[in-house]
Enzyme design. Structure first.
Site, PDB file in Angstrom:
ATOM      1  N   LEU A  51       0.843  -1.168  -0.103  1.00 13.97           N
ATOM      2  CA  LEU A  51       0.013  -0.011   0.260  1.00 13.97           C
ATOM      3  C   LEU A  51       0.870   1.276   0.226  1.00 13.97           C
ATOM      4  O   LEU A  51       0.433   2.394  -0.581  1.00 13.97           O
ATOM      5  CB  LEU A  51      -0.846  -0.090   1.191  1.00 13.97           C
ATOM      6  N   LEU A  67      11.498   2.658  12.501  1.00 10.68           N
ATOM      7  CA  LEU A  67      10.582   3.133  13.433  1.00 10.68           C
ATOM      8  C   LEU A  67      10.920   3.048  14.905  1.00 10.68           C
ATOM      9  O   LEU A  67      10.276   3.462  15.995  1.00 10.68           O
ATOM     10  CB  LEU A  67       9.254   2.658  13.179  1.00 10.68           C
ATOM     11  N   GLY A  82       5.487  -0.698   9.483  1.00 13.41           N
ATOM     12  CA  GLY A  82       5.198  -1.437  10.792  1.00 13.41           C
ATOM     13  C   GLY A  82       5.215  -2.772   9.917  1.00 13.41           C
ATOM     14  O   GLY A  82       5.171  -3.030   8.750  1.00 13.41           O
ATOM     15  N   SER A 134      -6.427  -2.381  11.016  1.00 17.24           N
ATOM     16  CA  SER A 134      -6.706  -3.520  10.152  1.00 17.24           C
ATOM     17  C   SER A 134      -8.101  -4.318  10.742  1.00 17.24           C
ATOM     18  O   SER A 134      -8.419  -3.946  11.577  1.00 17.24           O
ATOM     19  CB  SER A 134      -5.717  -4.543  10.640  1.00 17.24           C
ATOM     20  N   ASN A 135      -8.513  -4.805   9.845  1.00 25.22           N
ATOM     21  CA  ASN A 135      -9.904  -5.775  10.162  1.00 25.22           C
ATOM     22  C   ASN A 135      -9.460  -6.852  11.212  1.00 25.22           C
ATOM     23  O   ASN A 135     -10.387  -7.202  11.958  1.00 25.22           O
ATOM     24  CB  ASN A 135     -10.348  -6.207   8.831  1.00 25.22           C
ATOM     25  N   HIS A 136      -8.243  -7.046  11.250  1.00 28.11           N
ATOM     26  CA  HIS A 136      -7.887  -7.921  12.324  1.00 28.11           C
ATOM     27  C   HIS A 136      -8.053  -7.511  13.511  1.00 28.11           C
ATOM     28  O   HIS A 136      -7.821  -8.220  14.839  1.00 28.11           O
ATOM     29  CB  HIS A 136      -6.450  -8.629  12.074  1.00 28.11           C
ATOM     30  N   TYR A 187      -1.031  -9.598  15.911  1.00 32.79           N
ATOM     31  CA  TYR A 187      -1.063  -8.471  14.985  1.00 32.79           C
ATOM     32  C   TYR A 187      -2.219  -7.484  15.271  1.00 32.79           C
ATOM     33  O   TYR A 187      -2.375  -6.516  15.622  1.00 32.79           O
ATOM     34  CB  TYR A 187      -1.036  -8.920  13.783  1.00 32.79           C
TER      35      TYR A 187
END
Lengths: 268, 268, 268, 268, 268, 268
Positions: free
Chosen positions: F16, F53, F74, F113-115, F138
């Site tokens: 992305l 990071l 990340g 995230s959807n997670h 995650y």
């Protein structure tokens, strides 16, 4: 979408049943058609089974081997208690017992009805969690059917989609149907989606097209991916030209169930 | 609270029915008691009517002249379909038809059951708007009964209080009942309140005492003014001493309906 | 709780106003009492200000220097439009303009009323987010007052507690008041809590004691820490002995606002 | 849709009033137009009535004989209290009293405003049940108007659609209007739907087109069948080219009511 | 309630940990006590394990054989990131990994905190479904801990009760604590209930006594049967006598998290 | 929309991130691109910053001077704890500390995230207020990130849009992605809207196109004006042709998080 081996359509001689007969052939290798009579000749890929849903043994034989059931059979309008009870209460029990005992554990579409919630006002917005308010013995039998399906799902894992059908006809023919109409195309696409999703659960679905003045919100079953394409709006001018809208205090203007709400008990 | 002329108690020979017989005499000039048998001698102010709820004519005669009905009759646990259907489905229809035709339009208390919502988890908090999830044929018949009552209210104005009774016994006897127990005193006070309010409507009420670990919230029927006084908590130590709590995956620890959820269909 | 320098009580000659006069003295060094007339002699620590709430300049002078206002003034039952408009609409505007312009930015208690929501059914359970349904011009003026208070809070930071008072009398005197009654003790404790919390905001509060059959849920204002201690239940037997409950279709049995709902417009 | 005999448009010389004059002629045999002045010549099928809404007798005469009212009259932006009170409070009362007394019991469209809820944040999503948060005296007067309409509906059966108009102009002219804009076409179609449904009730409707960034959800009035067709999105590039978006802490970026929220009280 | 074989208490030298050490002995045959130091002599039935929660192997050894864990360990107030991260993030991970790998699959009580929701206003009413709004790095670490517990429950079946502890001290010592205080007795009874229920799941519980001015609603965990007995109200007069309430714009009067909301990041 | 001076894209070498690099150039005068390596040559208007990071000082230097951050950096799938913790927990802290200390107070897009909600069933309908149910380490790290963003917003005013990205790829490649897919075009338009609104706040957004079978409802962020244009439906036939749908009990058919829900902990 995996093709089913055998899809049973009950009430296959009725209005919606015959639409299903004509348009669901692609869903299964074999369509098994049921009614008490009047199914004509079997087309290729069709099997015809005449039996009464009240005949437990016959129903069990009929359901065995089916991967899916579109249950359009039973009594489809208000009637005397004995008629409703035999067709929609005993008949439902027999069908679900047959499904439970079968080796194929079919996925079931239950033709429930807006009359399960008919006494809600037309200005109310309902979704799948709204309380039921049946508008007659017929509507009560549909609440029974949804409850039976829920129990067979929780207890035995049988999946059912209960479709609270609005008004499924070639086109809407009065003002109330501008809210309740479901086109045949949208019904067929809904049935396809129900058999396509890997996991169905036991949802309540409002069976209506994408009508401007809908009273029903299907957001709880968005996971089905059903997006009705038709709208009653294209028929509005025609209906307006043909008839006056009902008076404001007419049941067809007040209640979602329309004239059923004004109906009395059908006595012997 | 105005005294009724005649209060009918069905199932008056059963567990809750006989409690009602003993303790509701102050509500009416005459108690009319119904069962199929075994009601002993009529006490002063009592009338005894033996009949089967499946006998439509007999039920109509029995209901005529009653201002109130406490409907404890019918099948009260899981059973074969024919038994459930006759007692709780046909029987309910006969009772409501009799009420509709009577000159007295009685207010009705319907002994519904927690088994109408038994497949909800014990960690869920329910109220009167929660969706039903019956846990067997018995529970399905109670959903039917509530739906029938709703329809007779919307269509004919007959008022019913459907009480989803938890466990109404002298005291709770296992861990699940610490959540579901309703004392006789609290039941009696609830019945008094239902007949006392000028306007009842058609509410769903959870029938449980003020137990610490209740799963149910009666806020929707606060207008009844019922405030249960008892709590199962005083029996906890005794139960803990007598038995281990159920394993975590036992239906009596998972589902509100307890062991009913593990029950199969009662076949012939 | 810090004592206020000066607490203004409007309508101090009325029913609730005189209770406030008698029982709120501990909240402030000085009570400033307002009415149009009839306040008798000033007690020590009291100041008496006679003026009409419609007199803008007088109201501004009266409000200046006050840390708190208990606004019991205005028209307290249904009346002709001019009366309602002058007392409850123009009067409210004058009071809030005075508060805005004052150097002390008083915290305000506004005596709103159950008649702001009177057309809700008695079987409905309301909380602070329920939509308003006023039952007459008086009720409409209370909705206006709550809206005005909301705007002065959002725009100018003036804090108001709008109390939708049920029936605040020495004791309940009819069946409806078993649901709506607020004891003087509970009202006084509520007022204390409103002035005690460091940050009030602009809450809607239902003014009723801990009655068994309450229609109202104050959970949204739990942060106030108000816990009414009294219950109308101790008066039930007395009321039952003195009168029959209202018929089921009587407005006092149907609507939360009771008889106000049956009232017409008071014409000139 | 049945054509009305006579439709009254108040404020017919104003912005929206003149749009209504031009585009609602098909709804009634006769348009009766009201303003205090400046309506020009009557076109065929038009009647012109000059009067002040504060003149009770004149308003009663004007309303008599009308089947519908589109009430665009009154004060349409923030102003001094006297102006607001006379036009929007006394004027509303006179209009509703006239409607109540008329022989025709007109259905009314009340031009309410987003300023009735203006102090909600732009990141809040509102529907018809959201609490009001008026952003000035003008907004408070609109809450009053909605409450008055609600009361006349509950008590006298007069039906009103309160439209919380966003920004109804030929096109949106700043960034906030990208959320609040309603096209004239969409307004006209909304008015048509309100007069077409057999039973209106007393709904709250957000008056905005199908804008991408809408803050408002009209699901509660889906039964009207109104589906706005326009979207402000086509004007976004033009607005972006003409001006910077407002700073993040500017009221026009924070509150739904925009600059009204920063406005003080208009004093004499 | 079945007695556990071994109950681990982490942070057993801290404020709440030492209360647990003193008062939870009846819950297990053996109490295993953990801290980095300072636990004194082991009493009969006690085992002492000194280790840092950051030491993965040591934590695994410590957790093995335990049926229950009361996790009071970790950093209990705002601190530098490294401190928070090591104690509350790495430490939590080590503890849950140890639980997952253990042969005993212990039930866990996680001492979460009101600071996970501290930026909600004191006038907001929260329940277990409210969104989190942590008020500092400490609060963020508690949201992390609750999320980790949720994942280990969904994925591995480990049950955790996350208690958002308010202020657990012998008595409340300022005005904010009148809302947040939890007595030791109520905490102990809550812990007993958590270990007593056959099936815990993974609930969020607000840890506060039955305070009049509570901001929190535990209805979602009513199934635990926890009914706090104490109330902060008995300490109100004492606190009022000792100090003024905070100013209205002080964080301790505005936010549920109090002074933590005004705290900056603790930098190195 | 005002053009930013400098927009930072972290993870600019990822899937992305590189889309953002290619398509967000119009949003800022300068794109500052970050990764640990592999960014190739800087194009005109690009600045390349290589750093980890986890390197606090380097992150602070990198963030200084940026008006916006698209944080795609990340760890983007399940991994060992150390990897997750370093990249997504320590890394997030460093990024937000840098933002807090910077002179430019950048607006941040956080690739959640959807997670974070992966253990919800596919038949559940979620919105921004739904409780989190992460499906692995995650997912837990994403809940942490959202909580951290919330805290920096409430405490320091830094605005973040947390996008719970579904499946952002050129096209959906399995049945689950028919629900979760977000097209690059829709992602780009979402990012544009987030930087365009004057006031962002700290919203949770579900990152998915207008898919027929979506599980997610973005109504809470309607104010952004984001209207995804693409739908996965055009790919359905292709996917159906290429593979069977998953079995009903496969995690990819049961849970929103799909296969992540079946994943164990990644151990060393």
């Amino acid at each position: 979408m995996t093709k089913m081996n055998r899809l049973l359509i009950t009430g296959a001689n009725g209005g919606l049943g015959s639409v299903c007969r004509d348009r669901l052939g692609h869903l299964a290798t074999t369509l098994r058609l049921n009614a008490r009579k009047g199914l004509g000749d079997a087309r290729p890929n069709e099997e015809i089974v005449y039996c009464d849903l009240g005949d437990k043994a016959a129903v069990e034989a009929m359901v065995e081997g089916c991967d899916g059931i579109v249950h359009m059979g039973g009594q489809s309008v208000e009637a005397k208690w004995d008629t409703i009870r035999n067709a929609n209460i005993d008949g439902m029990f027999n069908l679900y017992e047959a499904a439970r005992k079968s080796s194929t554990q079919p996925r079931i579409i239950f033709a429930s009805s807006n009359h399960a919630i008919g006494f809600h006002k037309q200005s109310d917005r309902l979704d799948a969690r709204s309380v039921t308010r049946p508008d007659g013995l017929y509507g009560v039998s549909k609440v029974f059917g949804e409850a039976l399906a829920s129990m067979y799902h929780d207890k035995f894992g049988i999946e059912t989609a209960s479709i609270r059908i609005g008004s499924c006809f070639p086109e809407p023919v009065n003002h109330r149907m501008l809210s309740t109409w479901m086109s045949y195309d949208d019904m067929v696409q809904l049935i396809e989606r129900i058999f396509a999703v890997p996991r169905l659960g036991c949802p309540i679905i409002y069976g209506a097209s994408a009508n401007a003045a809908s009273w029903w919100d299907n957001r709880e079953v968005a996971y089905l991916g059903w997006q009705p394409k038709d709208s009653s709006e294209v028929f509005r001018a025609k209906i307006d030209a043909e008839m006056d809208p009902p008076p404001a205090d007419d049941p067809t203007a007040v209640y979602q169930g329309g004239a059923f709400c004004a109906d009395g008990i059908h006595e012997d």
